[in-house]
Write a protein that holds these residues in place. Sequence first.
Motif, short mmCIF file in Angstrom:
data_model
loop_
_atom_site.label_atom_id
_atom_site.label_comp_id
_atom_site.label_asym_id
_atom_site.label_seq_id
_atom_site.Cartn_x
_atom_site.Cartn_y
_atom_site.Cartn_z
N THR A 221 0.84 -1.20 0.00
CA THR A 221 0.00 0.00 0.00
C THR A 221 0.87 1.25 0.00
OG1 THR A 221 -1.77 -1.16 1.19
CG2 THR A 221 -1.79 1.25 1.27
N LEU A 222 1.99 1.18 0.68
CA LEU A 222 2.92 2.30 0.75
C LEU A 222 3.70 2.49 -0.55
CD1 LEU A 222 4.46 4.45 2.50
CD2 LEU A 222 6.02 2.58 3.14
N VAL A 223 4.16 1.40 -1.13
CA VAL A 223 5.10 1.47 -2.26
C VAL A 223 4.42 1.53 -3.63
CG1 VAL A 223 6.98 0.27 -3.44
CG2 VAL A 223 6.89 0.29 -0.93
N SER A 224 3.37 0.74 -3.84
CA SER A 224 2.81 0.58 -5.18
C SER A 224 2.32 1.87 -5.84
CB SER A 224 1.69 -0.47 -5.17
OG SER A 224 0.66 -0.10 -4.27
N PRO A 225 1.77 2.86 -5.11
CA PRO A 225 1.33 4.10 -5.79
C PRO A 225 2.47 4.90 -6.39
CG PRO A 225 0.28 3.88 -3.64
CD PRO A 225 1.37 2.87 -3.69
N HIS A 226 3.70 4.62 -5.98
CA HIS A 226 4.85 5.35 -6.50
C HIS A 226 5.49 4.66 -7.70
CE1 HIS A 226 4.67 8.00 -3.03
NE2 HIS A 226 4.56 6.94 -2.26
N HIS A 227 4.89 3.54 -8.11
CA HIS A 227 5.43 2.78 -9.25
C HIS A 227 4.26 2.34 -10.14
CE1 HIS A 227 9.47 2.57 -7.47
NE2 HIS A 227 8.84 2.49 -6.32
N LEU A 228 3.55 3.31 -10.69
CA LEU A 228 2.31 3.03 -11.41
C LEU A 228 2.53 2.29 -12.71
CD1 LEU A 228 0.43 6.39 -10.78
CD2 LEU A 228 0.10 4.20 -9.62
N SER A 229 3.73 2.26 -13.22
CA SER A 229 3.99 1.52 -14.46
C SER A 229 4.25 0.03 -14.19
CB SER A 229 5.19 2.12 -15.20
OG SER A 229 6.37 2.01 -14.42
N GLN A 230 4.37 -0.33 -12.94
CA GLN A 230 4.62 -1.73 -12.58
C GLN A 230 3.32 -2.40 -12.16
OE1 GLN A 230 7.57 -3.92 -12.39
NE2 GLN A 230 5.75 -5.20 -12.29
N GLN A 231 3.01 -3.53 -12.77
CA GLN A 231 1.82 -4.28 -12.40
C GLN A 231 2.10 -5.19 -11.20
OE1 GLN A 231 -1.29 -3.95 -13.50
NE2 GLN A 231 -0.65 -2.33 -14.91
N PHE A 232 1.17 -5.16 -10.25
CA PHE A 232 1.23 -6.03 -9.07
C PHE A 232 -0.03 -6.90 -9.05
CE2 PHE A 232 3.69 -2.30 -7.90
CZ PHE A 232 4.74 -2.79 -7.15
N LEU A 233 0.14 -8.13 -8.56
CA LEU A 233 -0.99 -9.02 -8.33
C LEU A 233 -0.88 -9.57 -6.91
CD1 LEU A 233 -3.46 -10.69 -9.25
CD2 LEU A 233 -1.84 -12.41 -10.10
N VAL A 234 -1.89 -9.30 -6.09
CA VAL A 234 -1.93 -9.79 -4.71
C VAL A 234 -2.88 -10.98 -4.68
CG1 VAL A 234 -2.44 -9.20 -2.32
CG2 VAL A 234 -1.52 -7.45 -3.85
N VAL A 235 -2.40 -12.13 -4.21
CA VAL A 235 -3.25 -13.32 -4.15
C VAL A 235 -3.54 -13.66 -2.69
CG1 VAL A 235 -2.68 -14.34 -6.38
CG2 VAL A 235 -1.17 -14.73 -4.44
N GLY A 236 -4.81 -13.94 -2.41
CA GLY A 236 -5.21 -14.31 -1.06
C GLY A 236 -5.32 -13.16 -0.10
N ALA A 237 -5.36 -11.94 -0.58
CA ALA A 237 -5.49 -10.73 0.24
C ALA A 237 -5.80 -9.59 -0.72
CB ALA A 237 -4.23 -10.46 1.05
N GLU A 238 -5.95 -8.38 -0.18
CA GLU A 238 -6.18 -7.22 -1.05
C GLU A 238 -5.77 -5.95 -0.33
OE1 GLU A 238 -10.58 -5.94 -1.14
OE2 GLU A 238 -10.67 -8.11 -0.73
N LEU A 239 -5.52 -4.91 -1.10
CA LEU A 239 -5.20 -3.60 -0.54
C LEU A 239 -6.51 -2.84 -0.31
CD1 LEU A 239 -2.42 -4.50 -1.56
CD2 LEU A 239 -2.02 -2.18 -2.35
N ALA A 240 -6.56 -2.09 0.76
CA ALA A 240 -7.79 -1.37 1.09
C ALA A 240 -8.15 -0.36 0.01
CB ALA A 240 -7.64 -0.67 2.44
N GLU A 241 -7.16 0.36 -0.52
CA GLU A 241 -7.40 1.36 -1.57
C GLU A 241 -6.34 1.19 -2.66
OE1 GLU A 241 -7.71 5.28 -0.03
OE2 GLU A 241 -9.25 4.78 1.43
N PRO A 242 -6.53 0.21 -3.54
CA PRO A 242 -5.50 -0.06 -4.56
C PRO A 242 -5.48 0.99 -5.65
CG PRO A 242 -7.42 -1.42 -4.95
CD PRO A 242 -7.66 -0.70 -3.65
N THR A 243 -4.31 1.23 -6.20
CA THR A 243 -4.19 2.04 -7.41
C THR A 243 -4.43 1.13 -8.61
OG1 THR A 243 -1.80 1.73 -7.09
CG2 THR A 243 -2.73 3.88 -6.53
N HIS A 244 -4.49 1.73 -9.81
CA HIS A 244 -4.88 0.96 -10.99
C HIS A 244 -3.90 -0.13 -11.36
CE1 HIS A 244 -1.84 2.69 -13.68
NE2 HIS A 244 -2.07 3.85 -13.10
N ASN A 245 -2.70 -0.12 -10.77
CA ASN A 245 -1.69 -1.13 -11.10
C ASN A 245 -1.66 -2.29 -10.12
OD1 ASN A 245 -0.75 0.79 -9.18
ND2 ASN A 245 1.35 0.11 -9.49
N VAL A 246 -2.61 -2.34 -9.19
CA VAL A 246 -2.64 -3.42 -8.19
C VAL A 246 -3.95 -4.18 -8.32
CG1 VAL A 246 -2.49 -4.05 -5.76
CG2 VAL A 246 -1.22 -2.06 -6.62
#
Length: 223
Positions: free
Chosen positions: A142-167
């Motif tokens: 949640t802290l890191v992913s908004p600063h790397h919007l060109s990188q795609q992330f996939l979280v399995v078995g959990a989720e971020l409370a407020e994900p950006t478009h790349n998560v």
Amino acid sequence: MRPPLRAVATLATAAALLTGCSSGDDWSRPHPKPIPIGTLGPGFFDPSAPPTPESTVTPRPGSWSGVRPAKGYRVVLLTAGDDEPTRALVAAIKGWAGETHVDLRTVVADDGHDLVPSITRALELGPDLIVSAGNDLVDPLTLVSPHHLSQQFLVVGAELAEPTHNVTAVDWSGASFRGEGLGMSSTYDPGSFTAERCAAAIRAGVAAVLNDLTGIVIWLDQL
């Protein structure tokens, strides 16, 4: 005098192990944009109303099974923790990688102090996709992913409370950990992390990412 060939081979193997590099591909080389092989089946989402970021879709079971990445798809498995659910997810991800011939590298967070640094190490590899397994990684992502919007992330078995478009996340009622002090869901069930569900999670999640359906939660209660 040249070193013996056996010594050269030993040194090369050691270097590969230290860097985590695959012998078949150098990730520093140019790489085409990933495209899906196959198409999503009926019921994965409603084409007349495509999901928007932060929305939840409940795909028909198996509607993702016709999609796979091209050989050489670059994936980093980012993992933390040694609990049974995390181990089940890691096993499923590695099994999927072997079946689909993706180029998989693994980054493990050693402890709580290594969570953010482990994400940094994964980012530095420049993969097509970073797949996260382990609840301990949710808040750091949640802290890191908004600063790397060109990188795609996939979280399995959990989720971020407020994900950006790349998560993108794949979740179900027996998982649904969201971090940010929200605590564990009252429906959390370690037994729900079955081999079948974990295998479906990685396949459904990657199918969504490959089809640019990102920033959403894929809900897998219907297995």
